[in-house]
Design an enzyme around this catalytic site. Structure first.
Site, short mmCIF file in Angstrom:
data_model
loop_
_atom_site.label_atom_id
_atom_site.label_comp_id
_atom_site.label_asym_id
_atom_site.label_seq_id
_atom_site.Cartn_x
_atom_site.Cartn_y
_atom_site.Cartn_z
N CYS A 1 -12.99 19.07 -14.75
CA CYS A 1 -12.71 18.02 -15.73
C CYS A 1 -11.84 18.51 -16.88
CB CYS A 1 -14.01 17.44 -16.29
SG CYS A 1 -15.04 16.64 -15.04
N GLN B 1 -23.30 17.79 -11.35
CA GLN B 1 -23.17 17.43 -12.76
C GLN B 1 -24.25 16.44 -13.16
OE1 GLN B 1 -19.33 16.65 -14.39
NE2 GLN B 1 -18.27 18.03 -13.00
N ARG C 1 -16.32 -2.67 -22.42
CA ARG C 1 -17.07 -3.92 -22.35
C ARG C 1 -17.08 -4.52 -23.76
NH1 ARG C 1 -19.81 -0.36 -18.88
NH2 ARG C 1 -19.92 -1.11 -16.73
N SER D 1 -19.92 8.45 -17.68
CA SER D 1 -18.49 8.16 -17.80
C SER D 1 -18.05 7.26 -16.66
CB SER D 1 -17.68 9.45 -17.78
OG SER D 1 -17.93 10.19 -16.60
N HIS E 1 -13.02 8.21 -17.55
CA HIS E 1 -12.83 9.66 -17.42
C HIS E 1 -12.03 9.94 -16.15
CE1 HIS E 1 -13.41 13.86 -17.06
NE2 HIS E 1 -14.64 13.89 -16.57
N CYS F 1 -16.94 19.42 -20.99
CA CYS F 1 -17.80 20.07 -20.00
C CYS F 1 -17.10 20.03 -18.65
CB CYS F 1 -19.16 19.39 -19.94
SG CYS F 1 -19.14 17.63 -19.60
N GLY G 1 -17.03 21.44 -14.27
CA GLY G 1 -17.71 21.96 -13.11
C GLY G 1 -17.76 23.48 -13.13
#
Length: 389
Positions: A89, A155, A218, A244, A345, A375, A377
């Site tokens: 990420c 995750q 939203r 996410s 994401h 954060c 992997g």
């Protein structure tokens, strides 16, 4: 050591899975942000030394060096090289840091850091599962299995572990998710994203339109609606609403040296003050931004109170909440324009995407220092601290 500057940073508005950007090839997503950098900044693009592109799912339409293909599809000269990297990420945040290191070392003067990810066209995890289905093996080797027996690095499981470790409740997660949507809505309606978002022409059932608004927000979100979403695991706390959003998008940041500023009459938006990357427990995995930030601040000679705005990627709601708790940080300075729970994401594109948003937050608030962390992997985390100019 030379100083690295950020001249510009742009992103596409996020597209939901199967949504408004589903019809756009990921190479063309990348070409769009490259074109925007070229159009918005008056300099000879032949001077770009390299393009570094983050992409997590490097398969199918995102393989064969997707960053180079995006250069070839864009209006940038074909003479510009490109490389595609994967730090999960944090891939395009790492692209920024590699670009900064190239500039700070004096080996390059203008580097385009970027990220590309169409999670619709190249689904998350597909580059592993498709190979496994074809009998071509698994990423977990025999030696890795010996060290972590029976553990499938997840995750989601790491996020649930953080919930328990930091004493968070489902109510905490739901309230945070609502805040992400409300902040994203407020930033959109106030026009704070106008400078960072690149409009994309897309075909819709209503005809040709320009995609300019993050599709995941939203605008009518309520706490009751979020709280009513089904928990993903029995006995857990996390739901799809506190995670996410799967997202299609691309982003880019122009990183240059002081000499390039002079040679090309460019105006910097920020100075890169600190860059670092750390790694820790690959099982709880998503906790590393807490410790990475602590170390980064110490190395930079700063305290969390010195930072005016933080972008902590909302992979799952417990990540930024634990980060706030651990560092004693000011909640009001966190993800002020909303985060990945609302905005999406797009994996490898999120690093430069967050940088574009961080610059916008600092401009909107008049803040001086901004910190971005992600954060990743494998229990990794990047930290980038910038000074707005």
């Amino acid at each position: 050591m030379a100083t690295a500057y950020i001249v510009d940073a742009v992103r596409t508005a996020g597209g939901k899975r199967g949504g408004r950007l589903a019809g756009v090839h990921p190479v063309d997503l990348g070409a769009a942000v490259f074109d925007a950098i070229a159009d918005r900044n008056d300099f000879d693009t032949k001077a770009i030394d390299d393009v570094i592109t983050g992409c997590v799912s490097q398969g199918g339409q995102q393989t064969m060096d997707v960053g180079r293909n995006a250069v070839l599809a864009s209006k940038l000269p074909d003479s510009i090289p490109a490389v595609t990297i994967d730090r999960q990420c944090g891939s395009s945040q790492q692209a920024i840091q590699f670009a900064a290191q190239a500039v700070m070392s004096g080996t390059q003067d203008i580097v385009l850091a970027s990220g590309i990810e169409s999670m619709t066209r190249v689904p998350m995890g597909s580059v592993a599962t498709l190979f496994m289905k074809e009998g071509l093996g698994h990423y977990k080797s025999e030696r890795l299995e010996e060290k972590y027996p029976g553990i499938m690095f997840s995750q989601f499981m790491g996020a649930e572990m953080i919930v328990k470790k930091y004493g968070l409740t489902k109510d905490d997660l739901d309230a945070y998710a609502l805040e992400s949507h409300r902040r994203g809505k407020a930033a959109t309606e106030a026009g704070h994203f106008k400078r960072e978002i690149v409009g994309l022409e897309i075909d819709t059932p209503e005809g040709r339109q320009t995609h300019l608004v993050d599709e995941g927000i939203r605008f009518d979100a309520t706490l009751e609606g979020i709280a009513g979403v089904k928990i993903l695991q029995e006995g857990g706390s996390i739901t799809a609403a506190t995670s996410s959003q799967i997202c299609d998008g691309a982003s880019a940041a122009l990183v240059v040296s002081e000499q390039a500023l002079k040679d090309h009459n460019l105006t910097p938006r920020a100075r890169i003050h600190h860059i670092s990357v750390t790694a820790g427990d690959p099982v709880i995995m998503l906790e590393e931004p807490l410790f990475a930030t602590e170390r980064a601040l110490k190395k930079a000679g700063m305290k969390i109170g010195d930072i005016d705005a933080y972008e902590v990627n909302e992979a799952f709601a417990p990540v930024p909440l634990a980060w706030l708790q651990y560092l004693g940080a000011d909640h009001a300075r966190l993800n002020q324009h909303g985060g990945a729970i609302a905005l999406g994401h797009p994996l490898g594109a999120s690093g430069t995407k967050l940088m574009a948003t961080l610059l916008g937050v600092l401009d909107a608030t008049g803040g001086k220092y901004g910190l971005q962390t992600m954060c990743e992997g494998g229990g990794q985390a990047n930290v980038t601290i910038i000074e707005r100019l």
